[in-house]
Design a protein around this motif. Structure first.
Motif, mmCIF file in Angstrom:
data_model
loop_
_atom_site.group_PDB
_atom_site.id
_atom_site.type_symbol
_atom_site.label_atom_id
_atom_site.label_comp_id
_atom_site.label_asym_id
_atom_site.label_seq_id
_atom_site.Cartn_x
_atom_site.Cartn_y
_atom_site.Cartn_z
ATOM 1 N N TYR A 1 0.830 -1.202 0.000
ATOM 2 C CA TYR A 1 0.000 0.000 0.000
ATOM 3 C C TYR A 1 0.871 1.261 0.000
ATOM 4 C CZ TYR A 1 -3.868 -3.122 1.121
ATOM 5 O OH TYR A 1 -4.800 -4.125 1.083
ATOM 6 N N GLY A 2 2.016 1.159 0.671
ATOM 7 C CA GLY A 2 2.927 2.300 0.663
ATOM 8 C C GLY A 2 3.455 2.594 -0.719
ATOM 9 N N LEU A 3 3.761 1.539 -1.489
ATOM 10 C CA LEU A 3 4.211 1.725 -2.860
ATOM 11 C C LEU A 3 3.123 2.367 -3.706
ATOM 12 C CD1 LEU A 3 6.413 1.189 -4.979
ATOM 13 C CD2 LEU A 3 5.375 -1.056 -5.365
ATOM 14 N N SER A 4 1.880 1.912 -3.528
ATOM 15 C CA SER A 4 0.756 2.503 -4.275
ATOM 16 C C SER A 4 0.565 3.973 -3.897
ATOM 17 C CB SER A 4 -0.529 1.723 -4.009
ATOM 18 O OG SER A 4 -0.379 0.368 -4.390
ATOM 19 N N LEU A 5 0.677 4.261 -2.590
ATOM 20 C CA LEU A 5 0.529 5.641 -2.134
ATOM 21 C C LEU A 5 1.620 6.531 -2.713
ATOM 22 C CD1 LEU A 5 -0.775 7.776 -0.301
ATOM 23 C CD2 LEU A 5 0.732 6.987 1.540
ATOM 24 N N SER A 6 2.863 6.036 -2.713
ATOM 25 C CA SER A 6 3.976 6.815 -3.251
ATOM 26 C C SER A 6 3.790 7.084 -4.737
ATOM 27 C CB SER A 6 5.288 6.075 -3.001
ATOM 28 O OG SER A 6 6.386 6.822 -3.491
ATOM 29 N N LEU A 7 3.379 6.061 -5.484
ATOM 30 C CA LEU A 7 3.138 6.246 -6.921
ATOM 31 C C LEU A 7 1.983 7.219 -7.159
ATOM 32 C CD1 LEU A 7 3.541 2.554 -8.179
ATOM 33 C CD2 LEU A 7 5.136 4.457 -8.505
ATOM 34 N N GLY A 8 0.968 7.146 -6.288
ATOM 35 C CA GLY A 8 -0.146 8.080 -6.431
ATOM 36 C C GLY A 8 0.269 9.519 -6.195
ATOM 37 N N LEU A 9 1.118 9.747 -5.188
ATOM 38 C CA LEU A 9 1.603 11.103 -4.922
ATOM 39 C C LEU A 9 2.470 11.615 -6.072
ATOM 40 C CD1 LEU A 9 2.496 10.719 -1.136
ATOM 41 C CD2 LEU A 9 0.593 12.017 -2.108
ATOM 42 N N PHE A 10 3.288 10.721 -6.625
ATOM 43 C CA PHE A 10 4.086 11.141 -7.774
ATOM 44 C C PHE A 10 3.191 11.443 -8.970
ATOM 45 C CE2 PHE A 10 6.339 10.270 -11.740
ATOM 46 C CZ PHE A 10 7.405 11.150 -11.608
ATOM 47 N N LEU A 11 2.112 10.687 -9.121
ATOM 48 C CA LEU A 11 1.173 10.947 -10.217
ATOM 49 C C LEU A 11 0.572 12.339 -10.089
ATOM 50 C CD1 LEU A 11 -0.254 9.831 -12.723
ATOM 51 C CD2 LEU A 11 -2.027 8.897 -11.213
ATOM 52 N N VAL A 12 0.267 12.736 -8.844
ATOM 53 C CA VAL A 12 -0.237 14.097 -8.613
ATOM 54 C C VAL A 12 0.808 15.126 -9.035
ATOM 55 C CG1 VAL A 12 -0.998 15.736 -6.847
ATOM 56 C CG2 VAL A 12 -1.783 13.359 -6.768
ATOM 57 N N TYR A 13 2.050 14.884 -8.606
ATOM 58 C CA TYR A 13 3.139 15.801 -8.972
ATOM 59 C C TYR A 13 3.301 15.893 -10.484
ATOM 60 C CZ TYR A 13 7.969 17.362 -9.684
ATOM 61 O OH TYR A 13 9.096 18.028 -10.118
ATOM 62 N N TYR A 14 3.348 14.733 -11.146
ATOM 63 C CA TYR A 14 3.600 14.741 -12.584
ATOM 64 C C TYR A 14 2.402 15.289 -13.364
ATOM 65 C CZ TYR A 14 5.458 13.290 -17.077
ATOM 66 O OH TYR A 14 5.938 13.292 -18.364
ATOM 67 N N THR A 15 1.188 15.102 -12.825
ATOM 68 C CA THR A 15 0.004 15.683 -13.478
ATOM 69 C C THR A 15 0.080 17.205 -13.456
ATOM 70 O OG1 THR A 15 -1.358 13.772 -12.865
ATOM 71 C CG2 THR A 15 -2.515 15.810 -13.427
ATOM 72 N N LEU A 16 0.451 17.755 -12.294
ATOM 73 C CA LEU A 16 0.623 19.206 -12.210
ATOM 74 C C LEU A 16 1.718 19.684 -13.157
ATOM 75 C CD1 LEU A 16 0.422 19.699 -8.322
ATOM 76 C CD2 LEU A 16 -1.342 20.253 -10.024
ATOM 77 N N PHE A 17 2.794 18.914 -13.225
ATOM 78 C CA PHE A 17 3.899 19.268 -14.118
ATOM 79 C C PHE A 17 3.454 19.213 -15.578
ATOM 80 C CE2 PHE A 17 7.558 18.194 -16.737
ATOM 81 C CZ PHE A 17 8.481 19.151 -16.346
ATOM 82 N N SER A 18 2.694 18.181 -15.948
ATOM 83 C CA SER A 18 2.226 18.033 -17.328
ATOM 84 C C SER A 18 1.256 19.140 -17.708
ATOM 85 C CB SER A 18 1.567 16.658 -17.519
ATOM 86 O OG SER A 18 2.476 15.621 -17.265
ATOM 87 N N ILE A 19 0.386 19.497 -16.769
ATOM 88 C CA ILE A 19 -0.545 20.598 -17.044
ATOM 89 C C ILE A 19 0.220 21.891 -17.271
ATOM 90 C CG2 ILE A 19 -2.374 22.025 -16.039
ATOM 91 C CD1 ILE A 19 -3.397 19.525 -14.615
ATOM 92 N N GLY A 20 1.218 22.144 -16.424
ATOM 93 C CA GLY A 20 2.034 23.336 -16.611
ATOM 94 C C GLY A 20 2.789 23.313 -17.920
ATOM 95 N N SER A 21 3.290 22.128 -18.315
ATOM 96 C CA SER A 21 4.009 22.009 -19.577
ATOM 97 C C SER A 21 3.079 22.276 -20.759
ATOM 98 C CB SER A 21 4.634 20.616 -19.682
ATOM 99 O OG SER A 21 5.327 20.464 -20.905
ATOM 100 N N SER A 22 1.867 21.734 -20.696
ATOM 101 C CA SER A 22 0.908 21.939 -21.790
ATOM 102 C C SER A 22 0.488 23.396 -21.895
ATOM 103 C CB SER A 22 -0.323 21.051 -21.571
ATOM 104 O OG SER A 22 0.034 19.691 -21.546
ATOM 105 N N LEU A 23 0.226 24.021 -20.745
ATOM 106 C CA LEU A 23 -0.156 25.433 -20.765
ATOM 107 C C LEU A 23 0.999 26.307 -21.236
ATOM 108 C CD1 LEU A 23 -2.172 25.669 -17.411
ATOM 109 C CD2 LEU A 23 -3.079 25.586 -19.745
ATOM 110 N N GLY A 24 2.224 25.963 -20.842
ATOM 111 C CA GLY A 24 3.374 26.734 -21.291
ATOM 112 C C GLY A 24 3.604 26.598 -22.781
ATOM 113 N N GLU A 25 3.376 25.396 -23.315
ATOM 114 C CA GLU A 25 3.567 25.188 -24.749
ATOM 115 C C GLU A 25 2.487 25.876 -25.562
ATOM 116 O OE1 GLU A 25 4.084 21.320 -27.683
ATOM 117 O OE2 GLU A 25 4.773 21.218 -25.607
ATOM 118 N N SER A 26 1.311 26.042 -24.970
ATOM 119 C CA SER A 26 0.236 26.741 -25.682
ATOM 120 C C SER A 26 0.343 28.248 -25.559
ATOM 121 C CB SER A 26 -1.119 26.281 -25.145
ATOM 122 O OG SER A 26 -1.249 26.600 -23.762
#
Length: 387
Positions: A313-338
Motif C-alpha cells: 500500500y505504501g508503494l501505491s501511495l507513493s506512486l499516487g503522490l508522484f502521479l499528482v506531482y507529474y500531473t501538475l507538471f504536465s498541465i504546466g508544460s501543456s499550458l506553457g507550450e500553448s
C-alpha cells in the motif's frame, strides 16, 4: 549517528538502484514494442539490443530519477517506521532532523546526476542510438546488400553485388535497377562501389565508380558513362523514420536549446509552435531534475505519517503522490507550450508546492503531531473501519 547515516544511505542507494532498474526495464520493454518494426529486420544479438537500450536510457532517466528517488526515501523510512526503528531512535533522543543528512545528501546526488543527464546525456544517447541503428542497418539488417543475391527490400530498387565486405562497406561488380520513375527505369552498372552511412540524416549512400547508366525511354536507350555516382537509400523510411529526426526539440542538449533561444533563426521565429517548444523544453530540463530533491524530502515525513502501512500500500501511495506531482507538471508544460503563461513559472509550481508541503510535514512529524487535515482523514477512516 555516523553508523546510522551510513546504513540509511546504503538502504536508499539499494532501493534506488532496484527502482531505477525496474522502471527503466518496464519503459524500455514498452519502447521495444514500438520499435518492433525497426528491430524485426535485424539480426541483432543480446549485446546489440543492450547497446541500443543503453543509449535510450538517458531519455527516460529524466522522468524515472525523480520517482525512483521518492520511492527510495519513502520505502526506506516506511520500513524503519514499521519495524519501530524510528521509535527506538526517538526514544534515544534522536530527532527526525538528525536523520535528515543522509537523505539530503542522497537527494542532492540524485539531483546532480539527473541534471547532468538533462544537460548532456539525452542528446548524447539519442545521437548514438541513431548512429547504431543505421550501422546495424548497413551490416546486420535483412536488407543489407548480400553477395550474389538480388536484394529487393528497398522500395523501387534492386541491388546486386558479386562480392561484398560488410566491415568496410566495399562492393564489387555492382548492378542496380532504379524504377522510381515508372516509365523510365534506370540500370546502373559499375565494377566498384562502397556503402557509407550518415546517421544524422538516417540514410545509406552507395557510391559507384567508373560505371555506366542505362536509361530507356520513348523507344530509345541512352548510355551515360560516369566516374563517380551516388545512390541515396532512405533507411529512415524503412526502419521507423520518426526516430531519425535529429532536429526534435526533446532530444537537443541544453546548450543547443539555449543557443536556439538566444539566437533564433528566422525560420524558428516564423514557426511559433516550435519557438514555444524550445522555451518549454528548456524550462523542463531545469525543473524536472530538481524534482529529485523536492520529492525525496517530501517522501521522508509522509512515510513517517503513514507508519505501520503495508509496503504494498505504501508503494501505491507513493506512486499516487508522484502521479499528482507529474500531473501538475504536465498541465504546466501543456499550458506553457500553448502560450498561456511562461513555462518557467508553470513548471516550477509543482516543485515549490511539494517542497512547502514537505517542509511543513517534516516539522509536524518531528514534533510528533499530525496536521489537522490528515488527522480528520485518519479519524474518518478509523470510524468507517469500526462501523
Amino acid at each position: 549517528m555516523k553508523l546510522a547515516h551510513r546504513l540509511i544511505f546504503k538502504e536508499l542507494a539499494v532501493t534506488f538502484t532496484l527502482s531505477v532498474s525496474t522502471l527503466l526495464g518496464v519503459l524500455l520493454m514498452g519502447r521495444m514494442i514500438q520499435l518492433r518494426e525497426l528491430l524485426m529486420g535485424h539480426d541483432l544479438g543480446f549485446l546489440d539490443l543492450m547497446k541500443l537500450f543503453f543509449f535510450m536510457s538517458p531519455y527516460f532517466m529524466l522522468l524515472i530519477a525523480p520517482i525512483a528517488c521518492m520511492l527510495s526515501v519513502f520505502l526506506t523510512f516506511l520500513r524503519m517506521s514499521s519495524d519501530n526503528e524510528l521509535t527506538a531512535l526517538k526514544a534515544g533522543g534522536v530527532s527526525l532532523y538528525r536523520l535528515a543528512p543522509p537523505v539530503i545528501f542522497f537527494c542532492i546526488a540524485c539531483t546532480a546526476a539527473t541534471y547532468f543527464i538533462s544537460f548532456h546525456g539525452i542528446s548524447w544517447g539519442m545521437n548514438n542510438f541513431r548512429s547504431s541503428v543505421v550501422e546495424f542497418a548497413r551490416t546486420k539488417s535483412r536488407f543489407a546488400i548480400q553477395p550474389g543475391v538480388f536484394n529487393r527490400d528497398f522500395p523501387n530498387l534492386t541491388f546486386y553485388a558479386k562480392n561484398t565486405n560488410p566491415e568496410t562497406g566495399e562492393l564489387m561488380d555492382l548492378f542496380v535497377r532504379d524504377s522510381t520513375v515508372e516509365d523510365a527505369p534506370v540500370i546502373i552498372m559499375a565494377p566498384y562501389g562502397k556503402i557509407t552511412t550518415k546517421p544524422d540524416e538516417g540514410i545509406m549512400e552507395v557510391a559507384f565508380r567508373n560505371g555506366r547508366i542505362f536509361r530507356r525511354g520513348k523507344g530509345e536507350l541512352n548510355v551515360l558513362s560516369f566516374r563517380n555516382y551516388t545512390v541515396r537509400v532512405p533507411i529512415a523510411m524503412l526502419i521507423g523514420g520518426k526516430f531519425f529526426d535529429s532536429s526534435r526539440i526533446s532530444e537537443q542538449s541544453v546548450a543547443t536549446l539555449q543557443r536556439m533561444k538566444n539566437n533564433p533563426s528566422e525560420k524558428l521565429l516564423r514557426d511559433e509552435n516550435r519557438w514555444r517548444k524550445v522555451h518549454n523544453e528548456l524550462a523542463k530540463r531545469y525543473s524536472l531534475p530538481f524534482g529529485c530533491f523536492v520529492l525525496g524530502l517530501f517522501a521522508m515525513p509522509v512515510a513517517c505519517v503513514f507508519r505501520g502501512l503495508n509496503q504494498q500500500y505504501g508503494l501505491s501511495l507513493s506512486l499516487g503522490l508522484f502521479l499528482v506531482y507529474y500531473t501538475l507538471f504536465s498541465i504546466g508544460s501543456s499550458l506553457g507550450e500553448s502560450g498561456v503563461a511562461p513555462p518557467t513559472v508553470l513548471q516550477w509550481i509543482p516543485n515549490v508546492l511539494f517542497l512547502v508541503i514537505g517542509l511543513v510535514l517534516l516539522r509536524y512529524t518531528n514534533l510528533e503531531r499530525v496536521p489537522s487535515v490528515l488527522e480528520r482523514i485518519m479519524h474518518i477512516k478509523a470510524r468507517r473501519a469500526e462501523s
